[in-house]
Enzyme design. Structure first.
Site, PDB file in Angstrom:
ATOM      1  N   GLU A  94      27.103   5.993   5.662  1.00  0.00           N
ATOM      2  CA  GLU A  94      28.449   6.267   6.139  1.00  0.00           C
ATOM      3  C   GLU A  94      28.759   7.759   6.050  1.00  0.00           C
ATOM      4  O   GLU A  94      28.257   8.449   5.166  1.00  0.00           O
ATOM      5  CB  GLU A  94      29.462   5.470   5.298  1.00  0.00           C
ATOM      6  CG  GLU A  94      29.295   3.968   5.528  1.00  0.00           C
ATOM      7  CD  GLU A  94      30.220   3.094   4.687  1.00  0.00           C
ATOM      8  OE1 GLU A  94      30.549   1.999   5.167  1.00  0.00           O
ATOM      9  OE2 GLU A  94      30.596   3.486   3.577  1.00  0.00           O
ATOM     10  N   CYS A 107      32.343  14.739   5.602  1.00  0.00           N
ATOM     11  CA  CYS A 107      31.712  14.334   4.347  1.00  0.00           C
ATOM     12  C   CYS A 107      30.470  13.528   4.727  1.00  0.00           C
ATOM     13  O   CYS A 107      30.586  12.483   5.365  1.00  0.00           O
ATOM     14  CB  CYS A 107      32.700  13.494   3.542  1.00  0.00           C
ATOM     15  SG  CYS A 107      31.977  12.766   2.069  1.00  0.00           S
ATOM     16  N   CYS A 114      21.836   5.055  -3.528  1.00  0.00           N
ATOM     17  CA  CYS A 114      21.764   6.166  -4.493  1.00  0.00           C
ATOM     18  C   CYS A 114      20.915   5.734  -5.676  1.00  0.00           C
ATOM     19  O   CYS A 114      20.941   4.586  -6.085  1.00  0.00           O
ATOM     20  CB  CYS A 114      23.173   6.525  -4.971  1.00  0.00           C
ATOM     21  SG  CYS A 114      23.218   8.054  -5.948  1.00  0.00           S
ATOM     22  N   CYS A 118      26.266   6.000 -11.676  1.00  0.00           N
ATOM     23  CA  CYS A 118      27.650   6.229 -12.101  1.00  0.00           C
ATOM     24  C   CYS A 118      28.410   4.899 -12.019  1.00  0.00           C
ATOM     25  O   CYS A 118      28.448   4.261 -10.969  1.00  0.00           O
ATOM     26  CB  CYS A 118      28.327   7.270 -11.203  1.00  0.00           C
ATOM     27  SG  CYS A 118      27.436   8.832 -11.152  1.00  0.00           S
ATOM     28  N   CYS A 121      31.277   4.303  -9.291  1.00  0.00           N
ATOM     29  CA  CYS A 121      31.026   4.613  -7.880  1.00  0.00           C
ATOM     30  C   CYS A 121      30.419   3.416  -7.147  1.00  0.00           C
ATOM     31  O   CYS A 121      29.442   2.824  -7.613  1.00  0.00           O
ATOM     32  CB  CYS A 121      30.089   5.818  -7.787  1.00  0.00           C
ATOM     33  SG  CYS A 121      29.695   6.266  -6.093  1.00  0.00           S
ATOM     34  N   GLY A 165      24.671   9.032  -1.872  1.00  0.00           N
ATOM     35  CA  GLY A 165      23.434   9.635  -2.355  1.00  0.00           C
ATOM     36  C   GLY A 165      23.643  10.870  -3.207  1.00  0.00           C
ATOM     37  O   GLY A 165      24.744  11.424  -3.286  1.00  0.00           O
ATOM     38  N   GLU A 166      22.564  11.270  -3.843  1.00  0.00           N
ATOM     39  CA  GLU A 166      22.575  12.475  -4.669  1.00  0.00           C
ATOM     40  C   GLU A 166      21.771  13.547  -3.918  1.00  0.00           C
ATOM     41  O   GLU A 166      20.543  13.462  -3.836  1.00  0.00           O
ATOM     42  CB  GLU A 166      21.946  12.164  -6.039  1.00  0.00           C
ATOM     43  CG  GLU A 166      21.632  13.374  -6.889  1.00  0.00           C
ATOM     44  CD  GLU A 166      22.777  14.374  -7.016  1.00  0.00           C
ATOM     45  OE1 GLU A 166      23.908  13.985  -7.338  1.00  0.00           O
ATOM     46  OE2 GLU A 166      22.525  15.578  -6.768  1.00  0.00           O
ATOM     47  N   SER A 197      27.742  18.709  -3.466  1.00  0.00           N
ATOM     48  CA  SER A 197      28.236  18.121  -4.710  1.00  0.00           C
ATOM     49  C   SER A 197      27.105  17.367  -5.392  1.00  0.00           C
ATOM     50  O   SER A 197      26.441  16.539  -4.786  1.00  0.00           O
ATOM     51  CB  SER A 197      29.387  17.166  -4.392  1.00  0.00           C
ATOM     52  OG  SER A 197      29.784  16.482  -5.558  1.00  0.00           O
ATOM     53  N   SER A 220      29.890  17.035 -10.437  1.00  0.00           N
ATOM     54  CA  SER A 220      30.717  15.907 -10.871  1.00  0.00           C
ATOM     55  C   SER A 220      30.607  15.784 -12.377  1.00  0.00           C
ATOM     56  O   SER A 220      29.668  15.196 -12.885  1.00  0.00           O
ATOM     57  CB  SER A 220      30.230  14.626 -10.193  1.00  0.00           C
ATOM     58  OG  SER A 220      30.269  14.794  -8.802  1.00  0.00           O
ATOM     59  N   LEU A 221      31.562  16.359 -13.060  1.00  0.00           N
ATOM     60  CA  LEU A 221      31.456  16.444 -14.518  1.00  0.00           C
ATOM     61  C   LEU A 221      32.049  15.191 -15.180  1.00  0.00           C
ATOM     62  O   LEU A 221      31.371  14.500 -15.940  1.00  0.00           O
ATOM     63  CB  LEU A 221      32.166  17.716 -14.994  1.00  0.00           C
ATOM     64  CG  LEU A 221      31.914  18.133 -16.432  1.00  0.00           C
ATOM     65  CD1 LEU A 221      30.446  18.407 -16.681  1.00  0.00           C
ATOM     66  CD2 LEU A 221      32.738  19.376 -16.775  1.00  0.00           C
ATOM     67  N   HIS A 222      33.294  14.932 -14.934  1.00  0.00           N
ATOM     68  CA  HIS A 222      34.016  13.746 -15.424  1.00  0.00           C
ATOM     69  C   HIS A 222      34.163  13.651 -16.935  1.00  0.00           C
ATOM     70  O   HIS A 222      35.064  12.959 -17.410  1.00  0.00           O
ATOM     71  CB  HIS A 222      33.410  12.451 -14.880  1.00  0.00           C
ATOM     72  CG  HIS A 222      33.374  12.388 -13.386  1.00  0.00           C
ATOM     73  ND1 HIS A 222      34.479  12.645 -12.611  1.00  0.00           N
ATOM     74  CD2 HIS A 222      32.371  12.127 -12.504  1.00  0.00           C
ATOM     75  CE1 HIS A 222      34.158  12.538 -11.329  1.00  0.00           C
ATOM     76  NE2 HIS A 222      32.872  12.233 -11.239  1.00  0.00           N
ATOM     77  N   ASN A 296      39.590   6.129  -7.074  1.00  0.00           N
ATOM     78  CA  ASN A 296      39.691   5.098  -6.054  1.00  0.00           C
ATOM     79  C   ASN A 296      39.054   3.828  -6.602  1.00  0.00           C
ATOM     80  O   ASN A 296      37.845   3.753  -6.719  1.00  0.00           O
ATOM     81  CB  ASN A 296      38.958   5.538  -4.789  1.00  0.00           C
ATOM     82  CG  ASN A 296      39.515   6.849  -4.289  1.00  0.00           C
ATOM     83  OD1 ASN A 296      40.701   6.969  -4.039  1.00  0.00           O
ATOM     84  ND2 ASN A 296      38.667   7.856  -4.192  1.00  0.00           N
ATOM     85  N   CYS A 339      36.440   8.936  -1.797  1.00  0.00           N
ATOM     86  CA  CYS A 339      35.339   9.229  -2.731  1.00  0.00           C
ATOM     87  C   CYS A 339      34.911   7.988  -3.493  1.00  0.00           C
ATOM     88  O   CYS A 339      35.731   7.303  -4.078  1.00  0.00           O
ATOM     89  CB  CYS A 339      35.796  10.213  -3.813  1.00  0.00           C
ATOM     90  SG  CYS A 339      35.919  11.876  -3.295  1.00  0.00           S
TER      91      CYS A 339
HETATM   92  N1  SAH Z   1      26.124  12.264  -5.784  1.00  0.00           N
HETATM   93  C1  SAH Z   1      26.988  13.370  -5.578  1.00  0.00           C
HETATM   94  C2  SAH Z   1      27.847  13.277  -4.326  1.00  0.00           C
HETATM   95  C3  SAH Z   1      28.534  11.949  -4.028  1.00  0.00           C
HETATM   96  S1  SAH Z   1      30.009  11.479  -4.849  1.00  0.00           S
HETATM   97  C4  SAH Z   1      27.865  13.592  -6.788  1.00  0.00           C
HETATM   98  O1  SAH Z   1      27.825  12.761  -7.682  1.00  0.00           O
HETATM   99  O2  SAH Z   1      28.525  14.605  -6.862  1.00  0.00           O
HETATM  100  C5  SAH Z   1      31.300  12.553  -4.472  1.00  0.00           C
HETATM  101  C6  SAH Z   1      32.358  12.615  -5.594  1.00  0.00           C
HETATM  102  O3  SAH Z   1      33.118  11.395  -5.710  1.00  0.00           O
HETATM  103  C7  SAH Z   1      31.737  12.830  -6.960  1.00  0.00           C
HETATM  104  O4  SAH Z   1      32.455  13.787  -7.667  1.00  0.00           O
HETATM  105  C8  SAH Z   1      31.876  11.465  -7.606  1.00  0.00           C
HETATM  106  O5  SAH Z   1      31.813  11.524  -8.983  1.00  0.00           O
HETATM  107  C9  SAH Z   1      33.209  11.020  -7.071  1.00  0.00           C
HETATM  108  N2  SAH Z   1      33.459   9.582  -7.172  1.00  0.00           N
HETATM  109  C10 SAH Z   1      32.554   8.588  -7.229  1.00  0.00           C
HETATM  110  N3  SAH Z   1      33.177   7.394  -7.314  1.00  0.00           N
HETATM  111  C11 SAH Z   1      34.503   7.656  -7.298  1.00  0.00           C
HETATM  112  C12 SAH Z   1      35.673   6.827  -7.316  1.00  0.00           C
HETATM  113  N4  SAH Z   1      35.590   5.507  -7.368  1.00  0.00           N
HETATM  114  N5  SAH Z   1      36.877   7.436  -7.261  1.00  0.00           N
HETATM  115  C13 SAH Z   1      36.968   8.777  -7.181  1.00  0.00           C
HETATM  116  N6  SAH Z   1      35.904   9.602  -7.135  1.00  0.00           N
HETATM  117  C14 SAH Z   1      34.682   9.049  -7.207  1.00  0.00           C
END
Ligand code: SAH
Length: 346
Positions: A94, A107, A114, A118, A121, A165-166, A197, A220-222, A296, A339
């Site tokens: 997508e 995007c 992937c 995570c 996700c 994907g990464e 990203s 993507s630190l979180h 989300n 996202c």
């Molecule tokens: N694999 C890469 C790019 C894809 S995700 C990465 O991890 O950066 C793009 C962004 O969306 C990342 O920052 C990811 O952590 C975030 N993301 C993933 N699931 C999400 C969700 N359910 N709600 C909000 N952001 C999310």
């Protein structure tokens, strides 16, 4: 058995030139065909009208043009468009067009599924089937650019590698696609308008620095606490925060480019003062900014967006420490295009 034809867009310009020389034609023919393939976006050899009929037939015999096909297009009430893109082997990824007042962002996906895990996700729940080829990534951008012209009457302004994907696990093809996107023979876009990203693969971040890339990096630190990060992103056991820090310092020393940290704040996961403190500390290692992303929900309610108060506390602490912070509102939620929601539901 008939031999499978090769995807002509897997060939570099040099290789195409060599091919023409090998069949007794002029090397220059390679340039012409290359221009058709990348600049003019030809979907078939027939379209290549300045190439003789015989040569076209010859190409047809040896090669295919594995174009993606937009299989399904969904439009959100907020203008966001999600494409379900069919690849030559029937697999689907997508990509999303995100219009705001000032920009139109594509995007794009870099892998089918992937390989990372995570927990928050939706894409992580899909098995990684394969890496996308450079042309499959490039085509997603072209498709979105066309839709931007058609539905929003303006060209694409930015590209983010934040789809499925990464990207750093498909390093070579992602970089080749960016070469095409930025080259004058492709879309001629400035690398400053592109952001890759990553969930944080230290070795590959260093490689980006060594390769002197000119696009932007987001991580993507979180969580800046190892134990917490491992819980929500289990692969972080192998890719630790210490290694990530070191790779980012390396990145900054080489590129002098500021990094963006993407960060979702969840209830009872990372909404405490110690989480904020850890993030502020992490942000001071190199010049950086923070993008707080709205969560989300993807289904069972295991994760919940933190309270507005918790988010305000993050903003306050970051601003107090002069770390730029922005809040990213979700777009296209009604069509599962936000996202972390890309999961081939259609
Ligand atoms: N694999 C890469 C790019 C894809 S995700 C990465 O991890 O950066 C793009 C962004 O969306 C990342 O920052 C990811 O952590 C975030 N993301 C993933 N699931 C999400 C969700 N359910 N709600 C909000 N952001 C999310």
């Amino acid at each position: 058995m008939q031999q499978e034809k090769k995807d002509i867009r897997a060939l570099s310009k040099e290789e195409l030139r060599d091919f023409f020389v090998s069949i007794g034609d002029k090397a220059f023919r390679g340039n012409q065909v290359y221009e058709w393939l990348w600049n003019k976006g030809a979907h078939s050899f027939e379209e290549m009208t300045n190439i003789s009929k015989d040569t076209r037939a010859h190409l047809e015999e040896h090669f295919t043009i594995n174009h993606i096909k937009v299989d399904h297009l969904q439009r959100s009430t907020d203008g966001t468009i999600k494409n379900a893109v069919k690849l030559y082997d029937g697999l689907i990824v997508e990509s999303v067009l995100i219009p705001t007042e000032t920009r139109t962002t594509a995007c794009v996906s870099s892998q089918v599924g992937c390989s990372l895990d995570c927990k928050f996700c939706a894409t992580a729940r899909l098995k990684r089937m394969r890496n996308l080829n450079p042309d499959e990534i490039y085509d997603q951008v072209v498709a979105i650019h066309r839709e931007s012209m058609l539905y929003h009457n303006r060209p694409l302004s930015n590209i983010v590698f934040m789809g499925m994907g990464e990207p750093l696990m498909n390093y070579k093809n992602v970089l080749l696609s960016i070469d095409k996107i930025t080259s004058d023979e492709g879309l001629g876009m400035s690398p400053k308008r592109i952001t890759l990203s990553t969930s944080g693969v230290p070795k590959m971040i260093k490689k980006l620095a060594d390769d002197e890339v000119r696009f932007n990096l987001a991580v993507s630190l979180h969580s800046a606490i190892q134990e917490t990060r491992e819980k929500i992103m289990p692969f972080a056991k192998s890719f630790t925060l210490d290694d990530l820090k070191e790779s980012l310092e390396y990145w900054y020393a080489k590129t002098k480019r500021i990094v963006t940290y993407e960060y979702v704040v969840w209830k009872n996961v990372n909404d405490k003062p110690e989480d904020i403190k850890a993030l502020v500390k992490f942000c001071k290692y190199i010049p950086s900014k923070v993008n707080l992303i709205e969560y989300n929900p993807i289904d069972d309610g295991e994760f919940q967006q933190a309270s507005d108060r918790a988010i305000d506390q993050y903003i306050e602490a970051l601003e107090k420490n002069r770390i730029p912070v922005t809040v990213r509102r979700s777009r296209g939620k009604d069509i599962d295009a936000a996202c972390g929601q890309l999961a081939n539901k259609q």
